[in-house]
Write an enzyme that holds these catalytic residues in place. Structure first.
Site, PDB file in Angstrom:
ATOM      1  N   ALA A 229      14.965  -4.341   0.650  1.00  0.00           N
ATOM      2  CA  ALA A 229      14.135  -4.636   1.818  1.00  0.00           C
ATOM      3  C   ALA A 229      13.068  -3.590   2.087  1.00  0.00           C
ATOM      4  O   ALA A 229      11.993  -3.915   2.596  1.00  0.00           O
ATOM      5  CB  ALA A 229      15.025  -4.802   3.043  1.00  0.00           C
ATOM      6  N   CYS A 342       4.952  -6.080  -7.070  1.00  0.00           N
ATOM      7  CA  CYS A 342       3.518  -5.900  -6.823  1.00  0.00           C
ATOM      8  C   CYS A 342       2.898  -5.286  -8.081  1.00  0.00           C
ATOM      9  O   CYS A 342       2.152  -4.314  -8.014  1.00  0.00           O
ATOM     10  CB  CYS A 342       3.260  -5.052  -5.591  1.00  0.00           C
TER      11      CYS A 342
END
Length: 387
Positions: A229, A342
């Protein structure tokens, strides 16, 4: 501060960063030690430093070296500015140019300036993997990244968010990557002081990250685990998209989630936190937003690209494989496993999916998000066990 003094400050900071000091720490320490510098001075110096980090290879080629002084000369040359107007030696400005520096500035500019702004070892890999988009993506990654906001639909609509921000002189426009995305076109530095932000109507989140979160299969009543997270951006996005889902946030380093309770309260989101070892299993959706090279976000964290090497990339890929193996055991029968990075590198994306397919998982969907679309480079996939 004069423009020349700002250049001098950037030179000293770039030399400190070159020794291994993180850029953000160097900037913070400089600001604390030079309290006479106003907010505009600090912003201008920060821009110089990050422009030089994004374009270190091309600025070095244009300026004749990779030290801070040469990088600033390369930046001025790239911008078509006269270095003699700033390198005067007067006050706190840099010393005038030497004969060697003047000679370097007269050399022809290389044809491959944009390509030089990737690490040399990574350049041929990206040329192969990005194909016809290599040059355009290389150019895009040299520019400053836009600031994007995610509208919290639990608090209001995108139109309402735009109006609230406009009332505080923050101009935005909808972005096509996601129905919740606003691109800030004016007043970005005021966002986190705005009422729209403080009341949870908007959250800072890249448009590609928002688009990736929108791919996740969520249904009321689902048990959802955000396994890596971090600060909780994806957990917040999922809570806004499906308030009836039961969302749990977890991170191997719980300290990374320290701001999540305050962010969730601001957003009006219900998110549980689970410490390592207390997760249980049987989740309808497990999201692995994996640690990665961050190559899709190097416009924002440009120093990271110069510190990545082959060994570090291999270590990251091994860690991603380990995390995926752990996450598999947490998925309920018939549930979904989502994988995100990413990164724009195949080794961290498609190659990881290929390993999962070999272990008996099927790819339900997979999508790359290119910097050419405006947001960060990003990758997202949803997998299910093969029956």
């Amino acid at each position: 501060m004069t423009p020349g003094a700002r250049i001098s400050a950037a030179i000293s900071l770039l030399d400190r960063i070159a020794t291994g000091e993180p850029a953000e720490r160097a900037l913070t320490n400089w600001a604390r030690a030079n309290r006479y510098a106003g907010s505009k001075d600090r912003a201008a110096i920060r821009d110089h430093v990050f422009d030089a980090l994004r374009c270190r290879g091309s600025f070095a080629a244009l300026g004749g070296g990779d030290q801070g002084r040469a990088l600033m000369l390369g930046m001025l040359r790239a911008q078509g500015l006269d270095p003699d107007a700033l390198f005067t030696g007067e006050g706190y400005a840099p010393e005038p140019l030497s004969a060697a520096e003047r000679a370097a500035l007269t050399l022809p500019a290389p044809d491959d300036l944009a390509a030089r702004d990737w690490p040399a070892w990574l350049r041929p890999i990206l040329q192969t993997e990005l194909g016809d988009d290599f040059v355009a993506i290389s150019e895009a990654m040299r520019a400053r990244a836009p600031v994007f906001l995610r509208v919290n639909l639990a608090r209001g609509t995108r139109d309402q968010a735009q109006a609230a921000l406009e009332a505080e002189a923050i101009a935005t426009r909808p972005h096509p990557l996601a129905a919740t995305a606003l691109e800030v076109t004016q007043g970005a530095r005021a966002v986190q002081r705005s009422q729209a932000y403080l009341t949870g109507l908007v959250e800072v989140q890249d448009a590609a990250s928002q688009a990736a979160a929108a791919l996740l299969p969520l249904a009321p009543g689902d048990r959802v685990l955000d396994y890596c997270a971090g600060g909780g951006g994806k957990a917040l996005a999922m809570a806004a998209a499906c308030p009836q889902a039961h969302i749990t946030a977890h991170d191997a380093d719980p300290g990374r989630m320290r701001d999540l309770p305050a962010r969730a309260k601001r957003a009006g989101a219900k998110i549980s936190q689970s410490p390592p070892g207390a997760l249980g299993a049987g989740y309808d959706l497990v999201l692995v937003d994996a640690p990665c090279s961050g190559s899709g976000t190097w416009r924002r964290t440009p120093e990271a690209k110069w510190r990545l090497d082959r060994a570090r990339l291999e270590a990251l890929c091994e860690l991603q494989s380990q995390i995926l193996s752990q996450a598999c055991d947490l998925v309920a029968q018939g549930g979904a496993l989502a994988y995100m990075t990413c990164s724009i590198l195949r080794a961290e994306n498609e190659d990881q999916l290929a390993r999962m397919v070999a272990k008996g998982w099927s790819i339900q969907q997979a999508q790359r998000f290119s910097p050419l679309s405006g947001g960060d480079g990003f990758f997202a996939a949803v997998l299910r066990r093969t029956q």
